[in-house]
Write a protein that holds these residues in place. Sequence first.
Motif, PDB file in Angstrom:
ATOM      1  N   UNK A 124      53.013  50.640  36.019  1.00 29.85           N
ATOM      2  CA  UNK A 124      54.358  49.659  35.207  1.00 29.85           C
ATOM      3  C   UNK A 124      55.297  51.077  36.200  1.00 29.85           C
ATOM      4  N   UNK A 125      55.301  52.532  36.458  1.00 29.94           N
ATOM      5  CA  UNK A 125      56.488  52.591  37.271  1.00 29.94           C
ATOM      6  C   UNK A 125      56.176  52.066  38.701  1.00 29.94           C
ATOM      7  N   UNK A 126      55.106  51.987  39.121  1.00 28.03           N
ATOM      8  CA  UNK A 126      54.699  51.230  40.772  1.00 28.03           C
ATOM      9  C   UNK A 126      55.817  50.145  40.945  1.00 28.03           C
ATOM     10  N   UNK A 127      55.830  49.122  39.294  1.00 32.24           N
ATOM     11  CA  UNK A 127      56.305  47.704  39.604  1.00 32.24           C
ATOM     12  C   UNK A 127      57.697  48.330  39.656  1.00 32.24           C
ATOM     13  N   UNK A 128      58.178  48.765  38.786  1.00 33.53           N
ATOM     14  CA  UNK A 128      59.912  48.965  39.055  1.00 33.53           C
ATOM     15  C   UNK A 128      60.919  50.295  40.475  1.00 33.53           C
ATOM     16  N   UNK A 129      59.825  50.685  40.725  1.00 28.93           N
ATOM     17  CA  UNK A 129      60.537  51.780  41.632  1.00 28.93           C
ATOM     18  C   UNK A 129      59.712  50.545  43.674  1.00 28.93           C
ATOM     19  N   UNK A 130      59.080  49.950  43.313  1.00 29.05           N
ATOM     20  CA  UNK A 130      59.206  47.881  44.507  1.00 29.05           C
ATOM     21  C   UNK A 130      60.468  47.408  43.685  1.00 29.05           C
ATOM     22  N   UNK A 131      60.850  46.946  43.071  1.00 28.40           N
ATOM     23  CA  UNK A 131      61.725  46.444  42.982  1.00 28.40           C
ATOM     24  C   UNK A 131      63.502  46.976  43.514  1.00 28.40           C
ATOM     25  N   UNK A 132      62.829  48.291  43.616  1.00 29.13           N
ATOM     26  CA  UNK A 132      64.500  48.450  43.461  1.00 29.13           C
ATOM     27  C   UNK A 132      63.776  49.266  44.930  1.00 29.13           C
ATOM     28  N   UNK A 133      63.016  48.748  45.830  1.00 30.02           N
ATOM     29  CA  UNK A 133      63.313  49.372  47.233  1.00 30.02           C
ATOM     30  C   UNK A 133      63.170  48.214  47.811  1.00 30.02           C
ATOM     31  N   UNK A 134      62.389  46.959  47.530  1.00 29.21           N
ATOM     32  CA  UNK A 134      62.359  45.654  47.644  1.00 29.21           C
ATOM     33  C   UNK A 134      64.105  45.310  48.008  1.00 29.21           C
ATOM     34  N   UNK A 135      64.770  45.369  46.913  1.00 28.16           N
ATOM     35  CA  UNK A 135      66.712  44.887  46.580  1.00 28.16           C
ATOM     36  C   UNK A 135      67.300  45.815  47.695  1.00 28.16           C
ATOM     37  N   UNK A 136      66.772  47.102  47.841  1.00 29.72           N
ATOM     38  CA  UNK A 136      67.228  48.034  49.176  1.00 29.72           C
ATOM     39  C   UNK A 136      66.906  46.939  50.287  1.00 29.72           C
ATOM     40  N   UNK A 137      65.498  47.032  50.763  1.00 31.95           N
ATOM     41  CA  UNK A 137      65.614  45.881  51.262  1.00 31.95           C
ATOM     42  C   UNK A 137      65.939  45.207  52.108  1.00 31.95           C
ATOM     43  N   UNK A 138      65.991  44.233  51.419  1.00 35.53           N
ATOM     44  CA  UNK A 138      66.990  43.520  50.824  1.00 35.53           C
ATOM     45  C   UNK A 138      65.498  42.411  51.284  1.00 35.53           C
ATOM     46  N   UNK A 139      64.299  42.605  51.014  1.00 29.32           N
ATOM     47  CA  UNK A 139      63.064  41.466  51.601  1.00 29.32           C
ATOM     48  C   UNK A 139      62.720  41.193  49.749  1.00 29.32           C
ATOM     49  N   UNK A 140      62.187  39.703  49.855  1.00 31.10           N
ATOM     50  CA  UNK A 140      61.723  39.162  48.449  1.00 31.10           C
ATOM     51  C   UNK A 140      60.213  39.425  48.444  1.00 31.10           C
ATOM     52  N   UNK A 141      59.367  39.596  47.172  1.00 34.94           N
ATOM     53  CA  UNK A 141      58.679  40.200  46.868  1.00 34.94           C
ATOM     54  C   UNK A 141      57.349  38.829  47.570  1.00 34.94           C
ATOM     55  N   UNK A 142      57.889  38.068  48.437  1.00 37.96           N
ATOM     56  CA  UNK A 142      56.700  36.549  48.390  1.00 37.96           C
ATOM     57  C   UNK A 142      56.842  36.749  49.558  1.00 37.96           C
ATOM     58  N   UNK A 143      57.283  38.379  50.568  1.00 42.67           N
ATOM     59  CA  UNK A 143      57.145  38.123  51.407  1.00 42.67           C
ATOM     60  C   UNK A 143      55.878  39.549  52.418  1.00 42.67           C
ATOM     61  N   UNK A 144      55.918  40.379  51.278  1.00 44.64           N
ATOM     62  CA  UNK A 144      55.192  41.526  51.572  1.00 44.64           C
ATOM     63  C   UNK A 144      53.617  40.651  51.771  1.00 44.64           C
ATOM     64  N   UNK A 145      53.149  41.559  52.846  1.00 43.79           N
ATOM     65  CA  UNK A 145      52.153  41.333  53.303  1.00 43.79           C
ATOM     66  C   UNK A 145      50.889  42.073  52.882  1.00 43.79           C
ATOM     67  N   UNK A 146      51.302  43.382  52.902  1.00 43.12           N
ATOM     68  CA  UNK A 146      50.380  44.665  51.985  1.00 43.12           C
ATOM     69  C   UNK A 146      50.930  44.970  51.577  1.00 43.12           C
ATOM     70  N   UNK A 147      49.662  45.511  50.326  1.00 43.46           N
ATOM     71  CA  UNK A 147      50.279  46.700  49.205  1.00 43.46           C
ATOM     72  C   UNK A 147      49.389  47.996  49.128  1.00 43.46           C
ATOM     73  N   UNK A 148      50.245  49.423  49.855  1.00 39.52           N
ATOM     74  CA  UNK A 148      49.070  50.416  49.580  1.00 39.52           C
ATOM     75  C   UNK A 148      49.454  51.392  48.607  1.00 39.52           C
ATOM     76  N   UNK A 149      48.866  51.278  47.523  1.00 39.93           N
ATOM     77  CA  UNK A 149      49.286  52.891  46.051  1.00 39.93           C
ATOM     78  C   UNK A 149      49.142  53.869  46.836  1.00 39.93           C
TER      79      UNK A 149
END
Length: 356
Positions: free
Chosen positions: A56-81
């Motif tokens: 849950x914390x990861x999702x919240x942080x990820x949304x902030x980073x995606x917004x900052x990058x102006x990248x939509x979630x569906x543009x992500x092609x790899x996840x490292x956690x």
Amino acid sequence: MTPAFTRVLGSGFVTGEHCIKNDALSKICETSDEWIRERTGIEQRYFVEEGTTTSDLGVRAARKALEDAKVSADEIDYIVFATMTPDYYFPGCGSLLQTKLGIANVPALDIRQQCSGFIYGLQVCDALIRAGISKRLLFVGAEIHSGFMPWSKKAFDLITGKSQEAITPEEHARNTQFRDRTSLFGDAGGALVLGPTDDPERGLLGFVLHSDGSKAESLYVPAAGFAYRPYVNQGQVDEARYVPSMDGRTVFKMAVSKMPEAVNEVCQKVGATVDDIRMLIAHQANLRINEAVQKSLKLPDERVYNNIQRYGNTTAATIPIAYDECRKSGKVKAGDLVCFVGLGAGFHWGAALMRE
């Protein structure tokens, strides 16, 4: 064509919902604001509301980073956690985060390098991008350390202000046995969106990573593992063996020697000097460790960033949180040479250099 470097496209972080000052901990164990500050530099930390998970914390942080990058979630092609406090023993948090973000079936990789998780993970991300495997990569470091705390619900309610009912003297005494560790940690998540760049003046420049398992039991969790049959039992719970066990002197000695060595080594590797570093961002385990590292490297205060005072040790989240604050406050500017360094359980340690 292989890109020259990997660069940060966006960053973001979140903390747990409850801010816990040092004085609050004195309600449940024998400690004080002065005792904690003197030994660690920590003034407060954040804990999540019960039921909030690491993913849950990861999702919240990820949304902030995606917004900052102006990248939509569906543009992500790899996840490292990166985390040492996953929602479950298995599976890891990567696929859980993927589903919660609504991302299609892209690869989701989980790594376990504890307090050096960000450094190790960053090298993995860089390799994936430089190899052309990923174009838009989401890298998350998140932790919920409050699960380690051997406290009752009544104790949690007391420190979070939900109740004023005091715990028993017996529980107070038991909690005091663990105060050197329970005062250190907080709950938080940090995230980066990374991508390739052909600009030779920007991006990740190089890494050095090391491991030494000979002192592993100087910092480990002596329960809930497959060295036991079953891997968790009532005795482990009763003895609170799920709380990290730490030989503080060994950890301090390792950190203040290995971290400066790694910084010097990575500078030599990329043809830079320590004097070229405009900002050193070290893992936030203990302010006294970071002050010793700074002294060894002979760096002035304005070129070293610490925020452990506000968040405590958030393990894989500490460096991305500090970097996000530096980046967005202007402490790190385009063209600056930034050095990340950390040491954690295992032991694993290393450093990375990046041109902002």
